[in-house]
Design a protein around this motif. Structure first.
Motif, PDB file in Angstrom:
ATOM      1  N   LYS A  72       0.836  -1.183   0.000  1.00 27.90           N
ATOM      2  CA  LYS A  72       0.000   0.000   0.000  1.00 27.90           C
ATOM      3  C   LYS A  72       0.879   1.243   0.000  1.00 27.90           C
ATOM      4  O   LYS A  72       1.993   1.240   0.531  1.00 27.90           O
ATOM      5  CB  LYS A  72      -0.906   0.011   1.230  1.00 27.90           C
ATOM      6  N   ARG A  73       0.354   2.320  -0.611  1.00 32.78           N
ATOM      7  CA  ARG A  73       1.136   3.550  -0.663  1.00 32.78           C
ATOM      8  C   ARG A  73       1.555   3.986   0.727  1.00 32.78           C
ATOM      9  O   ARG A  73       0.885   3.711   1.723  1.00 32.78           O
ATOM     10  CB  ARG A  73       0.350   4.664  -1.363  1.00 32.78           C
ATOM     11  N   ASN A  74       2.715   4.636   0.788  1.00 34.42           N
ATOM     12  CA  ASN A  74       3.297   5.152   2.031  1.00 34.42           C
ATOM     13  C   ASN A  74       3.767   4.052   2.977  1.00 34.42           C
ATOM     14  O   ASN A  74       3.926   4.275   4.172  1.00 34.42           O
ATOM     15  CB  ASN A  74       2.327   6.085   2.761  1.00 34.42           C
ATOM     16  N   THR A  75       3.973   2.828   2.446  1.00 31.16           N
ATOM     17  CA  THR A  75       4.572   1.746   3.218  1.00 31.16           C
ATOM     18  C   THR A  75       5.692   1.128   2.394  1.00 31.16           C
ATOM     19  O   THR A  75       5.765   1.323   1.184  1.00 31.16           O
ATOM     20  CB  THR A  75       3.551   0.656   3.582  1.00 31.16           C
ATOM     21  N   LEU A  76       6.548   0.378   3.053  1.00 31.34           N
ATOM     22  CA  LEU A  76       7.651  -0.297   2.373  1.00 31.34           C
ATOM     23  C   LEU A  76       7.190  -1.658   1.864  1.00 31.34           C
ATOM     24  O   LEU A  76       6.506  -2.401   2.573  1.00 31.34           O
ATOM     25  CB  LEU A  76       8.838  -0.472   3.320  1.00 31.34           C
ATOM     26  N   GLY A  77       7.584  -1.985   0.643  1.00 30.32           N
ATOM     27  CA  GLY A  77       7.271  -3.287   0.061  1.00 30.32           C
ATOM     28  C   GLY A  77       8.519  -3.937  -0.482  1.00 30.32           C
ATOM     29  O   GLY A  77       9.581  -3.315  -0.581  1.00 30.32           O
ATOM     30  N   ASN A 102      10.863  -0.951  -1.754  1.00 26.37           N
ATOM     31  CA  ASN A 102      10.191  -0.045  -2.682  1.00 26.37           C
ATOM     32  C   ASN A 102       9.014   0.610  -1.979  1.00 26.37           C
ATOM     33  O   ASN A 102       8.327  -0.022  -1.168  1.00 26.37           O
ATOM     34  CB  ASN A 102       9.698  -0.843  -3.901  1.00 26.37           C
ATOM     35  N   SER A 103       8.764   1.872  -2.279  1.00 27.90           N
ATOM     36  CA  SER A 103       7.577   2.535  -1.743  1.00 27.90           C
ATOM     37  C   SER A 103       7.101   3.593  -2.724  1.00 27.90           C
ATOM     38  O   SER A 103       7.892   4.392  -3.233  1.00 27.90           O
ATOM     39  CB  SER A 103       7.877   3.207  -0.396  1.00 27.90           C
ATOM     40  N   MET A 104       5.800   3.568  -2.989  1.00 29.14           N
ATOM     41  CA  MET A 104       5.162   4.645  -3.740  1.00 29.14           C
ATOM     42  C   MET A 104       4.462   5.532  -2.725  1.00 29.14           C
ATOM     43  O   MET A 104       3.665   5.055  -1.907  1.00 29.14           O
ATOM     44  CB  MET A 104       4.171   4.086  -4.756  1.00 29.14           C
ATOM     45  N   MET A 224       9.475   2.610   8.186  1.00 28.14           N
ATOM     46  CA  MET A 224       8.806   3.822   7.719  1.00 28.14           C
ATOM     47  C   MET A 224       7.358   3.831   8.188  1.00 28.14           C
ATOM     48  O   MET A 224       6.667   2.815   8.109  1.00 28.14           O
ATOM     49  CB  MET A 224       8.861   3.934   6.192  1.00 28.14           C
ATOM     50  N   THR A 225       6.927   4.976   8.673  1.00 28.49           N
ATOM     51  CA  THR A 225       5.550   5.160   9.102  1.00 28.49           C
ATOM     52  C   THR A 225       5.229   6.643   9.060  1.00 28.49           C
ATOM     53  O   THR A 225       6.107   7.477   8.790  1.00 28.49           O
ATOM     54  CB  THR A 225       5.347   4.587  10.516  1.00 28.49           C
ATOM     55  N   THR A 226       3.986   6.999   9.315  1.00 31.67           N
ATOM     56  CA  THR A 226       3.620   8.412   9.316  1.00 31.67           C
ATOM     57  C   THR A 226       4.204   9.095  10.548  1.00 31.67           C
ATOM     58  O   THR A 226       4.508   8.443  11.567  1.00 31.67           O
ATOM     59  CB  THR A 226       2.100   8.581   9.322  1.00 31.67           C
ATOM     60  N   LEU A 227       4.369  10.397  10.470  1.00 30.01           N
ATOM     61  CA  LEU A 227       4.883  11.153  11.608  1.00 30.01           C
ATOM     62  C   LEU A 227       3.980  10.973  12.820  1.00 30.01           C
ATOM     63  O   LEU A 227       4.462  10.778  13.944  1.00 30.01           O
ATOM     64  CB  LEU A 227       4.981  12.636  11.236  1.00 30.01           C
TER      65      LEU A 227
END
Length: 724
Positions: A72-77, A102-104, A224-227
């Motif tokens: 999903k967008r804003n996560t690492l894949g 990868n991340s979109m 990676m995560t949201t602030l």
């Protein structure tokens, strides 16, 4: 080096940018009263719109695709612990010398699009384990480079990735609620982050450099995560977990719509228009625009041609975009203009095709001249692109070549399609080629250094801090996911060992039961290539020969795994009759007949092991001591359908041949597949962390001198009679 045109000051530069756009399009300003442009003008505008817009169209489409099948967008894949191979969905032109994350990203903050303007990225130490984090905007400009070259560290580091409208986009560092972040601002809402982590796919899993070890010790230390969530967790990272996202069959089916680039001009322009609508072009007030370059953090990439002031790389395109309004393309999207008829739509399609042809031609010839030994590469004006005609051509070429590129200081990619710049000598997998690297060049008297081992920044032991490697791909103009790593890479078993126990053989079900090592090589999925030891014939198998697991292995209660094998595996086949890299069996893919097993009686005395496909060779194999050197210290890599006489198997990259494909995709089984199938190949050399241009020999040009490198790749030689 081309001068990057920007609006540093109102007036002269604005006029120059406008003139540059007029020169590029070859058009005078449109008149207000012109309602329907001429056919010639439509074709010209459509051609240039394709070249200019291929990058943002690709990022938009790639984001749609990855959101469905990767993460999903804003996560690492990604990061499944297995290097890119012929049978996995690695990123475009997958690199088997690294593991990928990868991340979109969507940093617009809008509902339904992630609802955040900031993401927190945690990276592991980079001083000893090489990696590079490449952050790209919607126009595939590198806006950030984090890792061993730019930010070497012995402890984890934390970055705040800020969108263009974030309150923190103007900061270099920021302290929020007592926690300090390095700020990485981007100039568009849609972004793509590609992380490459060096790993040796050709050593045993227990080796510290192996993909399994790097997966555990490096890949899984990215987070990676949201602030908002990072703060809620008490400033603790949420580390990446492999296989945390599994797409449903419905999602995979929906993703196919986004897999390939549109072949229709209207469909392409609609996707491009959506990308532009979602990504307002940056203004003079966006992010760090306008700050002195000497205050730019190491992790922020200067724009192409930067001299004294930083400009967002996507800034300066407003006037170029305005030129496409007569064909219905604006910052608000794309609409077919009123009063258009079939004649105008035909002209639009013709221009679209002309743009594709121009980029395809440039892709095969860019830089491929005698003085480069016909290797084609870009060592400047790539990674971030001048907002000029040449800059747009370069970034379009990069999209077609594989999607995106790092800054040259991080990586240089060199490909070769033929022996002498002529299509008549197109490289084919049926032929045998060799590439000999001389010992490292010393001194500066005899420059450029031609044919020596690629010059890189090295550690105290003389090993590259990054790496270099040569891959062999199969080209396919019908597939935007191409070029593909080729299946014949499994034919070289010199880096694989049958040293694991088979605990049971059941001839009644033709099933093998096996144990895995303490550090597993990877999941035993359908199509996984395996081999068996010297006693294989007793069980109806051939020693040291590739077999393929028919279905995903069954996990047993005692920790063992059971599976059946076949002597062949078919990939799905493209419309161009080229086997497609990936896991989707499609119309033509899947295993051949199950191998019937024999029971010789007594205790099972059979060993097995996974095959580590040899699709690349390079510095990591020199470091491990497996790649053989010639008596004079040089290194010859062989590219051939079978092991050449006298060549060490460890130095052989297998290639697809007509005979190999015929043995798998036979006429009587797949009558729709044309025979013989295409066998065109493209070797590609990657140099990560090359020697800087001011330290010859170097593949990079001097930073303040003429655009001439002091290193040249060796000549690729054909050593057999040309294939018909």
């Amino acid at each position: 080096m081309n001068v990057w045109l920007s609006r540093r000051r109102v007036g002269t530069t604005l006029m120059l940018a406008t003139v540059a756009c007029l020169i590029w399009t070859g058009l005078a300003p449109s008149t207000a009263g012109a309602r329907v442009p001429s056919v010639k003008r439509i074709e010209n505008l459509a051609k240039n719109a394709y070249i200019w817009g291929l990058a943002p169209e690709f990022v938009y489409r790639f984001e749609k695709y990855n959101d469905l099948v990767t993460a999903k967008r804003n996560t690492l894949g990604g990061g499944g612990g297995v290097a890119a191979a012929w049978n996995n969905n690695a990123t475009n032109a997958g690199d088997a010398s690294v593991l990928y994350l990868n991340s979109m990203m969507d940093l617009s903050g809008k509902k339904g699009r992630g609802r955040t303007k900031e993401l927190v990225l945690t990276v592991p130490p980079s001083a000893n384990d090489y990696y590079v984090v490449n952050l790209l905007d919607d126009f595939i400009n590198s806006v950030g480079s984090i890792g061993t070259r730019t930010t070497p560290s012995t402890t984890p580091q934390t970055y705040l990735i800020a969108g263009p409208t974030s309150r923190y986009a103007h900061r270099r560092t920021v302290q929020i609620h007592g926690f300090r972040y390095r700020v990485m601002a981007t100039d568009t809402d849609l972004n793509w982050m590609l992380i490459r982590i060096r790993a040796d796919s050709l050593v045993p899993p227990s080796d510290p450099a192996s993909t399994a070890s790097i997966q555990t010790n490096v890949v899984e230390r990215f987070g990676m995560t949201t602030l908002r969530r990072f703060e809620a967790r008490g400033h603790r990272p949420k580390y990446f977990e492999p296989n945390q996202y599994t797409p449903t069959d419905k999602q995979k089916q929906r993703a196919q719509h986004w897999h390939n680039a549109p072949q229709d001009a209207v469909a392409f322009l609609k996707q491009l228009g959506q990308s532009l609508k979602l990504n307002p072009l940056p203004t003079a007030r966006t992010g760090l625009n306008g700050i002195p370059l000497n205050t730019l953090p190491d992790w922020v990439v200067p724009q192409a041609g930067a001299r004294t002031v930083f400009r967002n790389p996507a800034f300066g395109q407003k006037h170029t975009l305005a030129r496409f309004k007569p064909i219905g393309l604006t910052a608000n999207g794309f609409r077919i203009p009123r009063h258009w008829r079939q004649k105008q739509l035909t002209a639009l399609q013709n221009g679209f095709l002309a743009g594709n042809t121009k980029l395809t031609d440039k892709l095969s010839t860019a830089g491929a001249v005698r003085k480069t030994n016909y290797w084609s590469y870009l060592n400047a004006n790539v990674g971030t692109y001048p907002n000029t005609h040449q800059g747009y051509l370069y970034r379009g070429i990069i999209v077609l070549e594989g999607g995106s590129a790092n800054m040259p200081q991080d990586a240089v990619y060199a490909q070769i399609n033929n022996l002498n710049g002529q299509s008549s000598t197109q490289l084919k997998g049926d032929n045998t080629y060799k590439l000999t690297f001389k010992p490292p060049h010393s001194g500066t008297v005899d420059l450029p250094a031609i044919g020596s081992l690629p010059p890189t920044v090295n550690d105290s032991s003389g090993n590259p801090k990054g790496f270099w490697s040569i891959h062999v791909y199969q080209t396919d103009t019908s597939e935007s996911a191409a070029p593909f790593l080729t299946q014949p890479s499994v034919l070289n078993t010199s880096y694989s060992s049958a040293n694991l126990d088979v605990t049971a053989v059941d001839p009644s079900t033709d099933t093998l039961t096996v144990r895995l090592p303490p550090t597993p090589w990877g999941p035993l999925l359908a199509s996984t290539p395996v081999l068996f030891g010297p006693t294989a014939a007793q069980y109806g198998l051939t020693p040291n020969t590739p077999y393929y697991i028919v279905e995903d292995a069954t996990s047993n209660a005692d920790g063992t795994y059971s599976f059946q094998v076949s002597t062949l595996w078919r990939q799905d086949v493209s419309s161009g009759d080229v086997p497609i890299q990936g896991t989707d069996p499609g119309q033509y893919g899947g295993p051949g007949p199950i191998v019937p097993l024999q029971d010789p009686g007594g205790t099972v005395n059979l060993q097995w092991g996974p095959i580590q496909p040899v699709s690349q060779l390079g510095s990591q194999q020199l470091t491990s001591g497996r790649l053989a050197r010639n008596p004079d210290g040089s290194v010859t890599i062989w590219i051939a359908p079978t092991l050449p006489a006298g060549a060490p198997a460890t130095n052989w990259i297998p290639t697809p041949s007509a005979a190999y494909y015929e043995s798998i995709y036979q006429d009587d089984q797949d009558p729709d597949i044309k025979q013989p199938m295409p066998t065109s190949i493209r070797p590609l050399i990657r140099m990560y962390y090359p020697t800087p241009g001011n330290t010859p020999p170097s593949i990079l040009p001097p930073p303040n001198g003429p655009l001439q490198a002091t290193y040249v790749f060796p000549k690729l030689e054909q050593v057999n009679a040309p294939a018909p």
